[in-house]
Design a protein around this motif. Structure first.
Motif, PDB file in Angstrom:
ATOM      1  N   GLN A 177     -44.238 -56.084 -89.791  1.00 11.27           N
ATOM      2  CA  GLN A 177     -44.841 -55.048 -88.932  1.00 11.27           C
ATOM      3  C   GLN A 177     -46.345 -54.932 -89.110  1.00 11.27           C
ATOM      4  O   GLN A 177     -46.995 -54.174 -88.384  1.00 11.27           O
ATOM      5  N   ASP A 178     -46.874 -55.651 -90.078  1.00  9.49           N
ATOM      6  CA  ASP A 178     -48.316 -55.597 -90.332  1.00  9.49           C
ATOM      7  C   ASP A 178     -48.651 -56.690 -91.345  1.00  9.49           C
ATOM      8  O   ASP A 178     -47.735 -57.258 -91.969  1.00  9.49           O
ATOM      9  N   VAL A 179     -49.930 -56.988 -91.495  1.00  8.71           N
ATOM     10  CA  VAL A 179     -50.377 -57.936 -92.516  1.00  8.71           C
ATOM     11  C   VAL A 179     -51.789 -57.532 -92.925  1.00  8.71           C
ATOM     12  O   VAL A 179     -52.545 -56.990 -92.106  1.00  8.71           O
ATOM     13  N   HIS A 180     -52.137 -57.791 -94.169  1.00  8.85           N
ATOM     14  CA  HIS A 180     -53.512 -57.545 -94.589  1.00  8.85           C
ATOM     15  C   HIS A 180     -54.377 -58.735 -94.196  1.00  8.85           C
ATOM     16  O   HIS A 180     -53.887 -59.861 -94.085  1.00  8.85           O
ATOM     17  N   CYS A 209     -41.109 -65.126 -92.896  1.00 14.31           N
ATOM     18  CA  CYS A 209     -41.588 -64.591 -91.612  1.00 14.31           C
ATOM     19  C   CYS A 209     -42.265 -65.677 -90.777  1.00 14.31           C
ATOM     20  O   CYS A 209     -42.999 -66.509 -91.304  1.00 14.31           O
ATOM     21  N   THR A 210     -42.054 -65.572 -89.481  1.00 13.77           N
ATOM     22  CA  THR A 210     -42.776 -66.439 -88.538  1.00 13.77           C
ATOM     23  C   THR A 210     -43.666 -65.607 -87.616  1.00 13.77           C
ATOM     24  O   THR A 210     -44.545 -66.151 -86.963  1.00 13.77           O
ATOM     25  N   HIS A 211     -43.391 -64.317 -87.524  1.00 13.11           N
ATOM     26  CA  HIS A 211     -44.115 -63.450 -86.598  1.00 13.11           C
ATOM     27  C   HIS A 211     -44.657 -62.237 -87.351  1.00 13.11           C
ATOM     28  O   HIS A 211     -44.099 -61.846 -88.382  1.00 13.11           O
ATOM     29  N   VAL A 212     -45.684 -61.622 -86.807  1.00 15.10           N
ATOM     30  CA  VAL A 212     -46.159 -60.360 -87.375  1.00 15.10           C
ATOM     31  C   VAL A 212     -46.770 -59.492 -86.264  1.00 15.10           C
ATOM     32  O   VAL A 212     -47.547 -59.980 -85.443  1.00 15.10           O
ATOM     33  N   ILE A 213     -46.340 -58.242 -86.247  1.00 16.48           N
ATOM     34  CA  ILE A 213     -46.917 -57.272 -85.301  1.00 16.48           C
ATOM     35  C   ILE A 213     -48.277 -56.847 -85.843  1.00 16.48           C
ATOM     36  O   ILE A 213     -48.418 -56.565 -87.039  1.00 16.48           O
ATOM     37  N   ILE A 214     -49.262 -56.807 -84.961  1.00 21.02           N
ATOM     38  CA  ILE A 214     -50.605 -56.405 -85.390  1.00 21.02           C
ATOM     39  C   ILE A 214     -51.164 -55.395 -84.385  1.00 21.02           C
ATOM     40  O   ILE A 214     -51.022 -55.563 -83.172  1.00 21.02           O
ATOM     41  N   LYS A 224     -57.017 -59.365 -88.879  1.00 17.49           N
ATOM     42  CA  LYS A 224     -55.599 -59.613 -89.180  1.00 17.49           C
ATOM     43  C   LYS A 224     -55.041 -60.732 -88.295  1.00 17.49           C
ATOM     44  O   LYS A 224     -54.267 -61.571 -88.769  1.00 17.49           O
ATOM     45  N   ALA A 225     -55.431 -60.723 -87.028  1.00 24.23           N
ATOM     46  CA  ALA A 225     -54.921 -61.757 -86.113  1.00 24.23           C
ATOM     47  C   ALA A 225     -55.407 -63.137 -86.560  1.00 24.23           C
ATOM     48  O   ALA A 225     -54.645 -64.115 -86.564  1.00 24.23           O
ATOM     49  N   ARG A 226     -56.674 -63.213 -86.958  1.00 28.58           N
ATOM     50  CA  ARG A 226     -57.199 -64.514 -87.405  1.00 28.58           C
ATOM     51  C   ARG A 226     -56.530 -64.950 -88.704  1.00 28.58           C
ATOM     52  O   ARG A 226     -56.226 -66.128 -88.899  1.00 28.58           O
ATOM     53  N   GLN A 227     -56.272 -63.985 -89.578  1.00 28.89           N
ATOM     54  CA  GLN A 227     -55.572 -64.309 -90.826  1.00 28.89           C
ATOM     55  C   GLN A 227     -54.148 -64.795 -90.537  1.00 28.89           C
ATOM     56  O   GLN A 227     -53.670 -65.756 -91.140  1.00 28.89           O
ATOM     57  N   ALA A 228     -53.484 -64.144 -89.611  1.00 27.02           N
ATOM     58  CA  ALA A 228     -52.127 -64.570 -89.235  1.00 27.02           C
ATOM     59  C   ALA A 228     -52.155 -66.017 -88.747  1.00 27.02           C
ATOM     60  O   ALA A 228     -51.346 -66.853 -89.171  1.00 27.02           O
ATOM     61  N   ARG A 229     -53.093 -66.329 -87.878  1.00 32.08           N
ATOM     62  CA  ARG A 229     -53.163 -67.701 -87.344  1.00 32.08           C
ATOM     63  C   ARG A 229     -53.455 -68.717 -88.447  1.00 32.08           C
ATOM     64  O   ARG A 229     -52.920 -69.819 -88.434  1.00 32.08           O
ATOM     65  N   ARG A 230     -54.313 -68.332 -89.396  1.00 34.75           N
ATOM     66  CA  ARG A 230     -54.613 -69.255 -90.519  1.00 34.75           C
ATOM     67  C   ARG A 230     -53.346 -69.617 -91.284  1.00 34.75           C
ATOM     68  O   ARG A 230     -53.253 -70.660 -91.894  1.00 34.75           O
ATOM     69  N   HIS A 231     -52.361 -68.732 -91.243  1.00 35.66           N
ATOM     70  CA  HIS A 231     -51.123 -68.971 -91.995  1.00 35.66           C
ATOM     71  C   HIS A 231     -49.948 -69.310 -91.081  1.00 35.66           C
ATOM     72  O   HIS A 231     -48.791 -69.196 -91.491  1.00 35.66           O
ATOM     73  N   ASP A 232     -50.274 -69.714 -89.857  1.00 31.96           N
ATOM     74  CA  ASP A 232     -49.219 -70.120 -88.920  1.00 31.96           C
ATOM     75  C   ASP A 232     -48.211 -69.029 -88.605  1.00 31.96           C
ATOM     76  O   ASP A 232     -47.060 -69.319 -88.278  1.00 31.96           O
ATOM     77  N   LEU A 233     -48.656 -67.792 -88.756  1.00 34.96           N
ATOM     78  CA  LEU A 233     -47.827 -66.678 -88.290  1.00 34.96           C
ATOM     79  C   LEU A 233     -48.212 -66.396 -86.837  1.00 34.96           C
ATOM     80  O   LEU A 233     -49.396 -66.448 -86.488  1.00 34.96           O
ATOM     81  N   VAL A 234     -47.220 -66.112 -86.024  1.00 38.15           N
ATOM     82  CA  VAL A 234     -47.518 -65.768 -84.631  1.00 38.15           C
ATOM     83  C   VAL A 234     -47.816 -64.272 -84.565  1.00 38.15           C
ATOM     84  O   VAL A 234     -46.929 -63.450 -84.825  1.00 38.15           O
ATOM     85  N   PRO A 235     -49.070 -63.904 -84.236  1.00 35.03           N
ATOM     86  CA  PRO A 235     -49.364 -62.469 -84.136  1.00 35.03           C
ATOM     87  C   PRO A 235     -48.849 -61.896 -82.821  1.00 35.03           C
ATOM     88  O   PRO A 235     -49.039 -62.485 -81.765  1.00 35.03           O
ATOM     89  N   ALA A 284     -49.435 -72.065 -76.567  1.00 31.71           N
ATOM     90  CA  ALA A 284     -49.144 -70.714 -76.089  1.00 31.71           C
ATOM     91  C   ALA A 284     -48.314 -69.922 -77.092  1.00 31.71           C
ATOM     92  O   ALA A 284     -48.423 -68.705 -77.164  1.00 31.71           O
ATOM     93  N   ASP A 285     -47.501 -70.619 -77.871  1.00 30.69           N
ATOM     94  CA  ASP A 285     -46.675 -69.855 -78.814  1.00 30.69           C
ATOM     95  C   ASP A 285     -47.422 -69.501 -80.091  1.00 30.69           C
ATOM     96  O   ASP A 285     -46.846 -69.044 -81.067  1.00 30.69           O
ATOM     97  N   ASP A 286     -48.739 -69.716 -80.084  1.00 31.73           N
ATOM     98  CA  ASP A 286     -49.574 -69.269 -81.201  1.00 31.73           C
ATOM     99  C   ASP A 286     -49.858 -67.781 -81.136  1.00 31.73           C
ATOM    100  O   ASP A 286     -50.398 -67.215 -82.079  1.00 31.73           O
ATOM    101  N   LEU A 287     -49.612 -67.192 -80.003  1.00 34.30           N
ATOM    102  CA  LEU A 287     -50.116 -65.848 -79.763  1.00 34.30           C
ATOM    103  C   LEU A 287     -49.198 -65.112 -78.788  1.00 34.30           C
ATOM    104  O   LEU A 287     -48.752 -65.691 -77.803  1.00 34.30           O
ATOM    105  N   ILE A 288     -48.934 -63.854 -79.081  1.00 35.16           N
ATOM    106  CA  ILE A 288     -48.154 -63.014 -78.176  1.00 35.16           C
ATOM    107  C   ILE A 288     -48.906 -61.694 -78.016  1.00 35.16           C
ATOM    108  O   ILE A 288     -49.459 -61.165 -78.985  1.00 35.16           O
TER     109      ILE A 288
END
Ligand code: PEP
Length: 259
Positions: free
Chosen positions: A65-68, A89-94, A113-124, A160-164
């Motif tokens: 539900q969040d990420v630092h 986790c593969t996804h994170v709400i931001i 947070k969104a840039r950090q998520a992408r750096r770790h292959d999490l889909v924000p 496209a699946d990098d981002l929602i």
């Protein structure tokens, strides 16, 4: 089409695991009804590992539900992206409006947070949406544009699946008063245009834009039938397997009608 559940600060651990098991049992990989759809649940942090285990043989993805924004360090109570990925986790709400409202989260923080998520292959799953006062004063579109501008600055998207994006009008969250299908479509089209300018039409056309705000089984079909509404972020209706699966059924029906 993605149907994602945001459990917020609900369920204790046994209840969370039971909910995940019931959702996984309903969305059986062997059942072709749902094969064209994607699903995710975003439980509280402390549930991630156990819920991940409950979802292990199911197509339902695990989200947080969040990420630092930082990698690690002295940030008491926060959770870092490598912790999320190592928990499955593969996804994170931001940038959920409750984070913005109760923790003064700014667009700049959402961006970090969104840039950090992408750096770790999490889909924000980046949440945007206006308050009722902003809608009444005619500022809804400019508010959403500004939130996108702030959140996506420097966020590159290769696929496209990098981002929602989740459009969640604040006045519709937890109120039982959903946006009308037309209101949702109008704002989703605005978001799609913004993404086209940013990433080009080919990428933008494939980005999931979820609607969130009192989506339930009874209104899901009309909302999900809108051309630019390609999924739902579900709060209260994701806390019962029956209602989450009811929305999944509506999504499957809409998908079939679109084919
Ligand atoms: C949410 O908070 O993301 C949400 C959509 O909540 P609800 O479905 O309860 O309005």
């Amino acid at each position: 089409m993605l149907i994602a559940g945001n459990w917020k600060m609900n369920t204790d651990l046994p209840r969370g695991v039971e909910l995940a098991e019931n959702i996984a049992a309903g969305i059986d990989e062997a059942d072709s009804t749902y094969e064209a759809l994607d699903f995710a649940v975003c439980p509280p942090f402390v549930h991630l590992q156990a819920v991940g285990a409950a979802l292990q043989d199911s197509p339902v993805a695990l989200g947080a539900q969040d990420v630092h924004a930082e990698e690690e360090g002295a940030f008491t109570s926060d959770v870092a992206a490598p912790m999320l990925t190592s928990a499955g986790c593969t996804h994170v709400i931001i940038g959920h409006s409750e984070r913005r409202q109760y923790y003064d989260e700014t667009d700049a923080e959402v961006n970090r947070k969104a840039r950090q998520a992408r750096r770790h292959d999490l889909v924000p799953i980046i949440c945007v949406g206006e308050t009722i006062d902003q809608r009444r004063s005619g500022d809804a579109e400019s508010v959403v544009h500004a939130q996108l501008e702030g959140a996506l600055d420097g966020v590159t998207v290769e696929a496209a699946d990098d981002l929602i994006i989740a459009y969640e009008p604040v006045w519709a969250i937890g109120t039982g008063e959903s946006a009308t299908p037309e209101q949702a479509q109008d704002m989703h089209a605005v978001i799609r245009d913004d993404l086209s300018e940013r990433y080009g039409t080919d990428v933008a056309d494939q980005i999931e834009i979820l609607y969130g705000g009192s989506m339930k089984p009874h209104n899901a079909h009309a909302l999900l039938s809108q051309p630019d509404v390609t999924g739902g972020l579900i709060g209260s209706a994701s806390l019962e397997a029956e209602s989450f699966l009811g929305i999944a059924d509506e999504a499957a029906a809409v998908f079939e009608e679109r084919e």
